[in-house]
Design a protein around this motif. Structure first.
Motif, short mmCIF file in Angstrom:
data_model
loop_
_atom_site.label_atom_id
_atom_site.label_comp_id
_atom_site.label_asym_id
_atom_site.label_seq_id
_atom_site.Cartn_x
_atom_site.Cartn_y
_atom_site.Cartn_z
N GLN A 22 0.81 -1.22 0.00
CA GLN A 22 0.00 0.00 0.00
C GLN A 22 0.85 1.28 0.00
N ALA A 23 1.95 1.28 -0.73
CA ALA A 23 2.86 2.43 -0.71
C ALA A 23 2.27 3.67 -1.37
N ASN A 24 1.22 3.54 -2.14
CA ASN A 24 0.69 4.70 -2.84
C ASN A 24 -0.71 5.10 -2.39
N ASN A 25 -1.10 4.69 -1.20
CA ASN A 25 -2.44 5.07 -0.77
C ASN A 25 -2.50 6.55 -0.40
N GLU A 26 -3.68 7.03 -0.15
CA GLU A 26 -3.90 8.46 0.08
C GLU A 26 -3.20 9.00 1.33
N GLN A 27 -3.17 8.22 2.40
CA GLN A 27 -2.52 8.68 3.62
C GLN A 27 -1.02 8.87 3.41
N VAL A 28 -0.39 7.95 2.70
CA VAL A 28 1.03 8.07 2.42
C VAL A 28 1.29 9.27 1.52
N GLN A 29 0.44 9.47 0.54
CA GLN A 29 0.57 10.63 -0.35
C GLN A 29 0.48 11.93 0.42
N ASN A 30 -0.40 11.97 1.44
CA ASN A 30 -0.54 13.18 2.25
C ASN A 30 0.73 13.49 3.02
N ILE A 31 1.48 12.47 3.37
CA ILE A 31 2.74 12.68 4.10
C ILE A 31 3.87 13.01 3.15
N THR A 32 4.07 12.20 2.13
CA THR A 32 5.24 12.35 1.27
C THR A 32 5.13 13.50 0.27
N HIS A 33 3.93 13.89 -0.08
CA HIS A 33 3.75 14.98 -1.04
C HIS A 33 3.21 16.24 -0.40
N ASN A 34 3.30 16.31 0.91
CA ASN A 34 2.84 17.48 1.64
C ASN A 34 3.76 18.66 1.32
N LYS A 35 3.19 19.79 0.96
CA LYS A 35 3.98 20.98 0.64
C LYS A 35 4.35 21.78 1.88
N GLU A 36 3.89 21.33 3.02
CA GLU A 36 4.23 21.96 4.31
C GLU A 36 5.07 20.97 5.11
N TRP A 37 5.71 21.47 6.15
CA TRP A 37 6.44 20.58 7.05
C TRP A 37 5.42 19.69 7.77
N ASN A 38 5.69 18.41 7.90
CA ASN A 38 4.80 17.50 8.62
C ASN A 38 4.87 17.73 10.12
N TYR A 39 5.98 18.27 10.59
CA TYR A 39 6.16 18.57 12.01
C TYR A 39 6.33 20.07 12.19
N SER A 40 5.69 20.60 13.19
CA SER A 40 5.79 22.02 13.49
C SER A 40 7.15 22.34 14.08
N LEU A 41 7.60 23.56 13.88
CA LEU A 41 8.84 24.03 14.47
C LEU A 41 8.74 24.01 15.99
N CYS A 42 7.53 24.20 16.50
CA CYS A 42 7.30 24.22 17.96
C CYS A 42 7.13 22.82 18.55
N ASP A 43 7.20 21.80 17.73
CA ASP A 43 7.07 20.42 18.19
C ASP A 43 8.45 19.83 18.48
N CYS A 44 9.29 20.63 19.14
CA CYS A 44 10.69 20.25 19.31
C CYS A 44 10.99 19.57 20.65
N PHE A 45 10.01 19.41 21.52
CA PHE A 45 10.27 18.79 22.82
C PHE A 45 9.97 17.30 22.82
N SER A 46 9.49 16.79 21.71
CA SER A 46 9.13 15.38 21.62
C SER A 46 9.82 14.78 20.40
N PRO A 47 10.48 13.68 20.53
CA PRO A 47 10.78 12.91 21.74
C PRO A 47 11.89 13.56 22.55
N GLY A 48 11.88 13.27 23.82
CA GLY A 48 12.81 13.89 24.75
C GLY A 48 14.27 13.62 24.44
N ALA A 49 14.59 12.39 24.01
CA ALA A 49 15.99 12.05 23.71
C ALA A 49 16.53 12.88 22.55
#
Length: 160
Positions: A22-49
């Motif tokens: 299922q490498a080409n399903n819609e959910q994967v397309q939303n992640i790999t072809h997203n024109k925005e960052w998938n993670y926010s700049l403010c999401d920097c405290f997780s994971p702690g390590a």
């Protein structure tokens, strides 16, 4: 596949062999072809390590992120690598933001993420640690083998 939230969980090291179903399903397309960052700049405290490593030894996170470009499985990865050394040397003169800005721009171009050189520069100067974490998480997510789809086998080389 699991929902998008479960797929976007950061994995510091690849754990299981890749699954290519299922490498080409819609959910994967939303992640790999997203024109925005998938993670926010403010999401920097997780994971702690990752947060702690990036805060105390940012060169290690930078080197790991750059190593993922060449080998997403990190099989031949070493924390002491060229990118880590460059980042460290530039860091001694507080100029590490230069290489980080360049590589952030290269990452944006590679994955088609919106942004500008000026925005990358401001981000790396003002929020360098958070930018490192965002870049590492983004690179890990977008280079997962199960999201890459079919990969052609490397060509055989014959010795003369």
């Amino acid at each position: 596949m699991a929902d998008t939230k479960q797929q976007k969980i950061y994995r510091a090291w690849p754990t299981d062999p890749p699954t290519y179903t299922q490498a080409n399903n819609e959910q994967v397309q939303n992640i790999t072809h997203n024109k925005e960052w998938n993670y926010s700049l403010c999401d920097c405290f997780s994971p702690g390590a990752l947060c702690l490593t990036s805060w105390c030894l940012p060169c290690l996170t930078f080197g790991k992120t750059q190593a993922r470009i060449h080998d997403p499985t990190l099989q031949d990865f070493s924390y002491i690598n060229t990118d880590c050394a460059i980042f460290t040397c530039l860091g001694l003169s507080l100029s590490q933001w230069i290489i980080q800005t360049i590589r952030r721009g290269e990452m944006r171009e590679r994955f088609g993420i919106k942004g500008s050189c000026c925005g990358d520069c401001c981000t790396t100067i003002c929020c360098g640690c958070c930018a490192l974490i965002q870049e590492e998480k983004e690179m890990e997510l977008r280079t997962r083998p199960e999201f890459a789809g079919y990969q052609a086998a490397p060509q055989m080389a014959y010795s003369a």
